[in-house]
Design an enzyme around this catalytic site. Structure first.
Site, short mmCIF file in Angstrom:
data_model
loop_
_atom_site.label_atom_id
_atom_site.label_comp_id
_atom_site.label_asym_id
_atom_site.label_seq_id
_atom_site.Cartn_x
_atom_site.Cartn_y
_atom_site.Cartn_z
N GLU A 40 4.64 -3.07 12.32
CA GLU A 40 3.61 -2.04 12.11
C GLU A 40 2.45 -2.74 11.43
OE1 GLU A 40 3.15 0.76 13.22
OE2 GLU A 40 5.15 1.07 14.01
N GLY A 47 2.57 -4.82 7.71
CA GLY A 47 1.58 -5.64 7.01
C GLY A 47 0.46 -6.04 7.95
N SER A 48 -0.12 -7.19 7.67
CA SER A 48 -1.31 -7.59 8.44
C SER A 48 -0.96 -8.11 9.83
CB SER A 48 -2.06 -8.69 7.67
OG SER A 48 -1.33 -9.91 7.76
N ASN A 49 -1.96 -8.07 10.71
CA ASN A 49 -1.76 -8.58 12.07
C ASN A 49 -1.52 -10.08 12.08
OD1 ASN A 49 -2.93 -5.90 12.75
ND2 ASN A 49 -2.65 -6.76 14.78
N CYS A 54 -3.07 2.05 6.50
CA CYS A 54 -3.17 1.64 7.92
C CYS A 54 -3.79 2.76 8.72
CB CYS A 54 -1.80 1.36 8.51
SG CYS A 54 -0.79 0.36 7.48
N ASN A 106 0.81 -1.23 0.00
CA ASN A 106 0.00 0.00 0.00
C ASN A 106 0.84 1.27 0.00
OD1 ASN A 106 0.74 -0.20 2.73
ND2 ASN A 106 -1.13 0.81 3.40
#
Ligand code: UN1
Length: 499
Positions: free
Chosen positions: A254, A232-234, A288, A156
């Site tokens: 993050e 990136g993603s959790n 985010c 992103n």
């Protein structure tokens, strides 16, 4: 239009200062605005990661010996080349990521800013000098490079986040192995070329293209990579953290956000509308930091809804290379499916759909991934659409009765990245900046737009305490070393020989 912008058909890894062809599988990079293939990217394996680490390890030893102000010279040159090439980089960024060209220019600028800011650190990298507790003894602390660091960057913000991580790592004297997202490898290719032109010694940065399960996993488990910095993603982040934890490897994360704009009864409503539209629908909500909740005082709820609907009507959706377009496409089909799923969840939970909620499929929208900007109202704080990250142009209004309730609702999510409040009351401003439990707080502005010289990151489930950008980024890529110099000529025992 698409492919004429690329000078190659297939990307190569950049290892030890050389562009290396990979035998084996590749995957297509698809322009999300048109569905066209832009370029192919290799899906590298563990062996390539091993090769990159060997090169990085060797290069790092010499790089660490180069005085930091000289290391910084390379970053100044990188910044200057990025500046000279800003328009081309921005166009390519829109091509691979879809974000509208104005935002792409903003993102490239964020990288340029980071280059000059971190280059300045070459003449700072401050430690402390502090009194020693004994006579004729000197005490100080310095930042030491860690060695080979691994960075894993998202699609992103494919260039900005790469600069947030690689610039501090490099100025601090580390060597980097970098896995960019396979959706957006062109920015990595371009940045590697810029590093090469700027004269970064071979092996100090190595780019390995490929999937998380193969390249990412090999990096996380490589014994010579001592730090992983991940955005990136959790789901992926917590997996990486667990794996790194087992190996006592430093990891900086993050991850997601569920960021809210609070609109109080005394807010400048026009300004709040602008702030919400920009931070909720900019980048099609794929930040985010995107605003995905609006916590509104009940006295201004109706007015806000009406004005938001009017403003949403004005949003042109389409190919981001068209200067008039305000909302670009969604990165891929998986992203589209996730958004569609949450629209159904929201409806079933009893939130009221005021606008959007559908895929655009006609005319110029036929081939790309376009989702209409969407507004739910009458959401409650505990609904899934108000708790979970959607990563699309979907915002939910949650009405509240008081300032205290607004803060409570803001803080009721598992994430803690960004928050914002629109109010003219100075007391509320200061109470809010104290009580909002996010890493970034805005007053009378939306939830996006962090500047690079401040720490970027979040509390709670958004991260693990580290920060990207700002001077704080150096904490990820350096180890503190405490140094004591005893010039008394005798053995002085700390804590014991103290009068
Ligand atoms: C992200 O969404 O991961 O503050 C980064 C902002 C940008 C960076 C966003 N400067 O929205």
């Amino acid at each position: 239009m698409a492919n004429t912008m690329m000078d190659v058909k297939s990307l190569k890894n950049f290892i030890n200062g050389e562009w290396k062809e990979v035998e084996g599988e590749t995957t297509a990079v698809i322009n999300p605005a048109t569905g066209e293939t832009v370029v192919h990217v290799p899906l590298s394996t563990k062996e390539t990661v091993d090769e990159a680490v060997v090169a990085a390890k060797l290069a790092q030893k010499e790089w660490a010996m180069v005085p930091a102000p000289q290391r910084a010279e390379v970053l100044y040159r990188v910044g200057q080349i990025m500046k000279d090439r800003k328009e081309k980089l921005s166009q390519l960024l829109t091509l691979e990521n879809g974000k509208v060209i104005e935002e792409a220019r903003g993102e490239v600028q964020e990288g340029i800013d980071m280059a000059f800011y971190m280059a300045g650190e070459g003449r700072r990298l401050f430690g402390q000098t502090t009194p020693a507790e004994l006579q004729n003894k000197f005490a100080m602390s310095v930042r030491a490079p860690i060695g080979v660091v691994g960075i894993i960057t998202p699609w992103n913000f494919p260039i900005a986040i790469a600069t947030w991580k690689s610039f501090p790592a490099i100025v601090a004297g580390n060597a980097v192995v970098w896995k960019p997202a396979t959706e957006t490898p062109i920015m990595a290719y371009e940045l590697a070329k810029i590093y090469e032109e700027a004269g970064l010694p071979k092996g100090v940065i190595n780019v390995v293209f490929g999937s998380g399960s193969s390249v990412g996993d090999a990096m996380v488990h490589h014994k010579d990579i001592r730090v992983i910095s991940f955005t990136g993603s959790n789901e992926t982040g917590s997996h990486i953290a667990a794996e790194c934890g087992r190996q006592l490897k430093k990891v900086s994360l993050e991850m997601g956000g569920k960021n809210a704009v609070i609109v109080m009864d005394d807010a400048d409503i026009e300004l709040a509308v602008e702030g919400i539209i920009w931070s909720a629908f900019g980048t099609s909500g794929q930040r985010c930091t995107a605003c995905s909740r609006v916590i509104v005082h009940e006295d201004v709820k109706e007015t806000l809804e009406e004005r938001l609907l009017v403003a949403m009507e004005q949003l042109t959706i389409g190919n981001g290379l068209d200067e008039k377009v305000k909302v670009g496409p969604i990165i891929n089909q998986a992203g589209m499916e996730k958004i569609k799923k949450y629209i159904e969840i929201g409806k079933n939970e009893g939130a009221k759909l005021l606008a959007g909620g559908y895929v655009l499929t006609e005319g110029e929208h036929k081939e790309g991934n376009y989702f209409a900007p969407t507004l739910f109202t009458n959401a409650t704080a505990n609904m899934r659409i108000a708790q979970e990250e959607i990563f699309g142009p979907v915002v939910s209004l949650i009405p509240v009765r008081s300032f205290e309730e607004a803060i409570e609702v803001n803080n009721s999510v598992t994430y803690g990245l960004s928050s914002s409040i629109f109010t003219k009351d100075v007391n509320r401003v200061f109470q809010a900046q104290r009580d909002l439990d996010t890493g970034i707080v805005y007053v009378n502005a939306g939830t996006t737009g962090a500047e690079i010289h401040l720490p970027f990151g979040g509390s709670k489930g958004t991260g693990n305490g580290y920060r990207d950008s700002g001077v704080q980024a150096l904490d990820v890529f350096t180890e503190w070393k405490a140094i004591y110099v005893d010039y008394s000529g005798k053995l002085q025992r700390a804590q014991i020989d103290v009068e």
